[in-house]
Design a protein around this motif. Sequence first.
Motif: not given
Length: 174
Positions: A93-98, A151-152, A158-161
């Motif tokens: 769900p949050i992929s596009e904005i990230n 990711f692009q 902050d992948f760990l977060f």
Amino acid sequence: AKSTSCATVKTMMSFEHDATLSSERVTYEFLRREGSLVIDIEGKYYFTYIGVQAIEAQTEIILEGVPANEMGNDELAVFESATRQFLSNAIRPISEINGGVRILTVKVKQQNLKESPQTGSRQMIPSAGGLVRGLQESSSISLTILVTGAFQPPAEIDFLFLIKDFIDKEEEAL
């Protein structure tokens, strides 16, 4: 006089790899080395990869109330696959904005068993003379996992977060 210009060029690459390697693992290994992909054509044109980037996060998951032994290869494969699917669904769900972030692999790097027989539960254990009531050890196991993704840019992630947040919020579902 030397002129400098920049143009985006789409290139398709095909890889052949051992059938035992997942395409996600091969993708991650390729992206991890993208910085070394500089192509020189006849000393006139230089290309540098600026596409999708590799990301990784290492974190710990503690499983409570598990049998008093480390996971075997088959159990690890099931855990890694289920965790990858869980994180992929959570991040969608949050992929596009990230930056189109996606999960590529989950790998257990280390297991630490913490036995605690005093917190065991009674259960019927089969024996030659019938069922005998016994104490089954209840343990916890700490798993250090490495999660890889892509990711692009230019998104800052902050992948760990993100990984820790998904695991903490949905700990029961995992």
